[in-house]
Design a protein around this motif. Structure first.
Motif, short mmCIF file in Angstrom:
data_model
loop_
_atom_site.label_atom_id
_atom_site.label_comp_id
_atom_site.label_asym_id
_atom_site.label_seq_id
_atom_site.Cartn_x
_atom_site.Cartn_y
_atom_site.Cartn_z
N MET A 1 0.85 -1.20 0.00
CA MET A 1 0.00 0.00 0.00
C MET A 1 0.88 1.24 0.00
O MET A 1 1.78 1.36 0.83
N SER A 2 0.64 2.16 -0.92
CA SER A 2 1.46 3.37 -1.00
C SER A 2 1.04 4.33 0.09
O SER A 2 -0.11 4.38 0.51
N GLY A 3 1.98 5.12 0.57
CA GLY A 3 1.70 6.10 1.60
C GLY A 3 1.50 5.49 2.97
O GLY A 3 0.93 6.15 3.85
N ASN A 4 1.98 4.29 3.15
CA ASN A 4 1.82 3.64 4.46
C ASN A 4 3.07 3.80 5.30
O ASN A 4 4.18 4.01 4.78
N LEU A 5 2.86 3.70 6.59
CA LEU A 5 3.96 3.75 7.54
C LEU A 5 4.00 2.44 8.32
O LEU A 5 2.96 1.82 8.58
N LEU A 6 5.19 2.02 8.68
CA LEU A 6 5.36 0.86 9.55
C LEU A 6 5.47 1.39 10.98
O LEU A 6 6.34 2.20 11.29
N ARG A 7 4.56 0.90 11.83
CA ARG A 7 4.46 1.48 13.16
C ARG A 7 4.54 0.38 14.22
O ARG A 7 4.10 -0.74 14.01
N LEU A 8 5.14 0.74 15.34
CA LEU A 8 5.12 -0.15 16.49
C LEU A 8 3.69 -0.18 17.04
O LEU A 8 3.08 0.87 17.25
N ARG A 9 3.14 -1.36 17.22
CA ARG A 9 1.78 -1.43 17.74
C ARG A 9 1.71 -0.70 19.08
O ARG A 9 2.59 -0.88 19.93
N PRO A 10 0.66 0.09 19.29
CA PRO A 10 0.59 0.89 20.53
C PRO A 10 0.59 0.06 21.80
O PRO A 10 0.92 0.58 22.87
N ILE A 11 0.23 -1.20 21.70
CA ILE A 11 0.16 -2.04 22.90
C ILE A 11 1.52 -2.59 23.30
O ILE A 11 1.67 -3.19 24.37
N VAL A 12 2.54 -2.39 22.47
CA VAL A 12 3.87 -2.94 22.74
C VAL A 12 4.59 -2.06 23.77
O VAL A 12 4.63 -0.83 23.65
N HIS A 13 5.16 -2.70 24.77
CA HIS A 13 5.93 -2.00 25.80
C HIS A 13 7.21 -2.77 26.08
O HIS A 13 7.26 -3.99 25.91
N ALA A 14 8.23 -2.05 26.52
CA ALA A 14 9.52 -2.69 26.81
C ALA A 14 10.04 -2.21 28.15
O ALA A 14 9.73 -1.10 28.60
N THR A 15 10.80 -3.07 28.80
CA THR A 15 11.44 -2.72 30.06
C THR A 15 12.89 -3.20 30.01
O THR A 15 13.18 -4.25 29.45
N PRO A 16 13.80 -2.41 30.60
CA PRO A 16 15.19 -2.86 30.63
C PRO A 16 15.38 -3.98 31.65
O PRO A 16 14.67 -4.06 32.65
N THR A 17 16.31 -4.87 31.37
CA THR A 17 16.71 -5.91 32.32
C THR A 17 18.19 -5.74 32.63
O THR A 17 18.87 -4.89 32.04
N ALA A 18 18.68 -6.54 33.55
CA ALA A 18 20.09 -6.41 33.94
C ALA A 18 21.02 -6.71 32.78
O ALA A 18 22.15 -6.20 32.73
N THR A 19 20.57 -7.53 31.82
CA THR A 19 21.45 -7.92 30.72
C THR A 19 20.90 -7.55 29.35
O THR A 19 21.42 -8.00 28.33
N LEU B 1 16.87 -6.40 27.53
CA LEU B 1 15.52 -5.84 27.62
C LEU B 1 14.49 -6.93 27.40
O LEU B 1 14.78 -8.00 26.85
N HIS B 2 13.26 -6.63 27.83
CA HIS B 2 12.12 -7.52 27.64
C HIS B 2 11.03 -6.71 26.96
O HIS B 2 10.68 -5.63 27.42
N VAL B 3 10.47 -7.26 25.86
CA VAL B 3 9.46 -6.56 25.07
C VAL B 3 8.17 -7.38 25.10
O VAL B 3 8.18 -8.58 24.84
N ARG B 4 7.05 -6.71 25.42
CA ARG B 4 5.76 -7.38 25.55
C ARG B 4 4.79 -6.82 24.52
O ARG B 4 4.69 -5.59 24.35
N GLY B 5 4.05 -7.70 23.89
CA GLY B 5 3.00 -7.30 22.97
C GLY B 5 1.66 -7.80 23.44
O GLY B 5 1.47 -8.17 24.60
N TRP B 6 0.69 -7.86 22.51
CA TRP B 6 -0.66 -8.28 22.85
C TRP B 6 -0.71 -9.79 23.09
O TRP B 6 -1.34 -10.27 24.01
N ARG B 7 -0.03 -10.55 22.24
CA ARG B 7 -0.13 -12.00 22.29
C ARG B 7 1.18 -12.71 22.61
O ARG B 7 1.18 -13.93 22.78
N SER B 8 2.28 -12.00 22.63
CA SER B 8 3.55 -12.68 22.88
C SER B 8 4.56 -11.68 23.43
O SER B 8 4.28 -10.49 23.55
N SER B 9 5.73 -12.20 23.75
CA SER B 9 6.80 -11.34 24.27
C SER B 9 8.13 -11.99 23.92
O SER B 9 8.19 -13.16 23.54
#
Length: 515
Positions: free
Chosen positions: A1-19, A21-29
């Motif tokens: 599709m022309s004029g489209n953008l690739l976007r991080l889903r708004p539900i995705v969040h990340a947190t730093p770990t000691a070694t 990072l951990h990234v969480r989405g709607w159905r997986s991580s």
């Protein structure tokens, strides 16, 4: 599709770990290890992705240091693999969804544009009583869906083209069935209402709002081509969806305390392929056709006991006793004269054992089984722990077929047919001990064809048969059934109907050789 953008889903969040990072989405991580620098790389990548970038620009820069390039390549690959990126239009145009709906679609829809087009073109007819209909209409309008009409009626029925969702609400419990054709959802709704047997009276406003909104949510997802809400993974400790074929899921909500969750529904009008945990399907605490089998206040030594309503089940482990109780309760739903099992191997094993039971044979000496620790343990439970004046008759019916019958004061307490004398005595004695422990009447039959769950530590090198019996016996069950067939002939399968068959249960006709 022309004029489209690739976007991080708004539900995705990340947190730093000691070694890393951990990234969480709607159905997986996913988690990445590689040092604290990974978090810095993530922040620089996630910022532009939150707003959206042209797909061609999401690439590793040619001048990136090797370590950074590897980290970026891994991060981008994991985001794609876990469906955490989505294509959205740079400009929605004149028919843009409201911002909250656009963000929701970007969070969960495979294609937000397609989903929005479907929702915009839909028109939903609402049929229901006052509170349910009003809250359903409000939820649909909030999702950007046109409501074409609102008509009075019993319960709640939402229809649009070929999609429909039905719901109902009593004074203490409400439900919303899975989307489908009108005839199917109304039939399921009537059956669910009978199973739940809610209290008479008008539902509280909060319960009506919850149920109606859930029904609207399920219809909106069906219209938009989105996954049904019942398929969401809610176990924060596991990203793996439930195994086995999906079954109809019904949302059940209660007010004391207020809560709602999805339960498996074995539908008579929308049967699914067999699969999934039998205990969870048949004995579901809300919608199972038989009461959930639980240990409750029953004594648990030496035999594990569980009750499904008034029926008691027996086993060497809690899982085995719960499965046995569930199957004994399910026999009330099956035709007469059948052997009912948790699967084909189990049912066939029970039927063939019943067929050879009356055959004559040669006596087996006590020293062929008395030295076995498992057989001795269960026989001592009968004669010492419960002090029954019991006798066991052990007979060899064929080269690898042995029958054990336990009697006391002329009454048959239990019997078993297995390949080895020790196993036959152990099952018959455990059944007799369980009968005495539970204080029930009738002959109890247990066997090695049941699907025994693997106990903890069964694979440890220092364990042996005495640690985890009867786990492992089923490995030789199919070969043993060939020996049984040589004595009894074959047995015929019996249809059980959509509910029991969808739960994975199997039945064979019971006949006795020589009769």
């Amino acid at each position: 599709m022309s004029g489209n953008l690739l976007r991080l889903r708004p539900i995705v969040h990340a947190t730093p770990t000691a070694t890393g990072l951990h990234v969480r989405g709607w159905r997986s991580s996913f988690s990445l290890d590689g040092g604290k620098g990974l978090w810095t790389i993530w922040e620089r990548l996630a910022g532009p992705l939150a707003e959206g970038v042209p797909p061609a620009q999401l690439a590793v820069p040619e001048n990136a240091p090797p370590a950074v390039a590897r980290a970026l390549e891994l991060l981008i690959g994991q985001l794609h693999e876990h469906d955490m990126l989505v294509e959205v239009p740079a400009h929605w145009g004149g028919h843009a969804p409201p911002e909250d709906i656009a963000n929701w679609l970007a969070a969960v829809a495979p294609s937000p544009v397609e989903a929005w087009q479907r929702l915009r073109s839909a028109a939903v007819a609402v049929t229901g009583d006052g509170a349910l209909a009003a809250h359903a209409r409000r939820a649909l309008v909030a999702a950007g869906v046109e409501v074409s009409s609102v008509r009075p009626g019993a319960g709640l029925l939402l229809t649009a083209d070929t999609h429909a969702v039905a719901a109902g609400c009593a004074a203490d419990v409400g439900f919303a069935v899975a989307p489908g054709a009108v005839a199917d959802v109304t039939a399921d709704a009537a059956a669910v209402a009978r199973r739940l047997a809610g209290a008479a009276g008008a539902p509280p406003e909060v319960l009506a709002a919850l149920v109606a909104s859930a029904a609207a949510h399920r219809l909106v997802c069906a219209l938009g081509g989105l996954p049904d809400p019942s398929t969401e993974v809610v176990d924060m400790w596991s990203d793996v969806p439930p195994t086995g074929p999906p079954h109809q899921a019904v949302l059940v909500a209660r007010v004391d305390p207020l809560h709602a969750e999805y339960h498996p529904w074995l539908s008579e009008v929308r049967p699914r392929e067999p699969g999934g945990p039998v205990l969870d399907l048949l004995g579901d605490r809300e919608l199972g056709p038989v009461p959930a089998p639980l240990p409750g206040a029953l004594p648990q030594l030496p035999v594990k006991l569980a009750a499904s309503g008034d029926v008691v089940g027996f086993g060497a482990t809690e899982h085995a006793s719960r499965l046995d109780a569930l199957l004994r309760a399910a026999r009330a739903l099956a035709p007469d004269g059948v052997a009912l099992g948790a699967d084909r191997v189990h049912a066939l094993g029970l039927a063939l054992r019943t067929a050879v039971r009356p055959l004559g044979g040669t006596p087996v000496a006590e020293d062929e089984w008395a030295a076995d620790p498992t057989a001795r343990r269960w026989w001592k439970a009968v004669t010492l722990r419960f002090a029954l004046p019991a006798e066991v008759e052990v007979t060899r019916l064929g080269p690898r077929v042995v029958r054990a019958v336990v009697r006391a004061d002329g009454e048959e307490l239990s019997w078993a047919v297995e390949a080895e004398p020790a196993d036959a005595v152990a099952f018959a004695a455990m059944a007799a001990a369980g009968r005495a422990q539970a204080g029930v009447a009738g002959t109890v039959v247990l066997c090695g064809a049941a699907p025994f769950a693997e106990p903890d530590g069964a694979a440890a090198p220092w364990t042996n048969r005495d640690w985890h019996w009867p786990y492992g016996l089923r490995d030789g069950e199919e070969a043993f059934q060939e020996d049984l067939r040589a004595l009894a002939g074959d047995v015929e399968p019996v249809p059980l109907g959509p509910v029991l068959e969808a739960a994975g249960l199997v039945a064979f006709a019971v006949s006795e050789a020589g009769r």
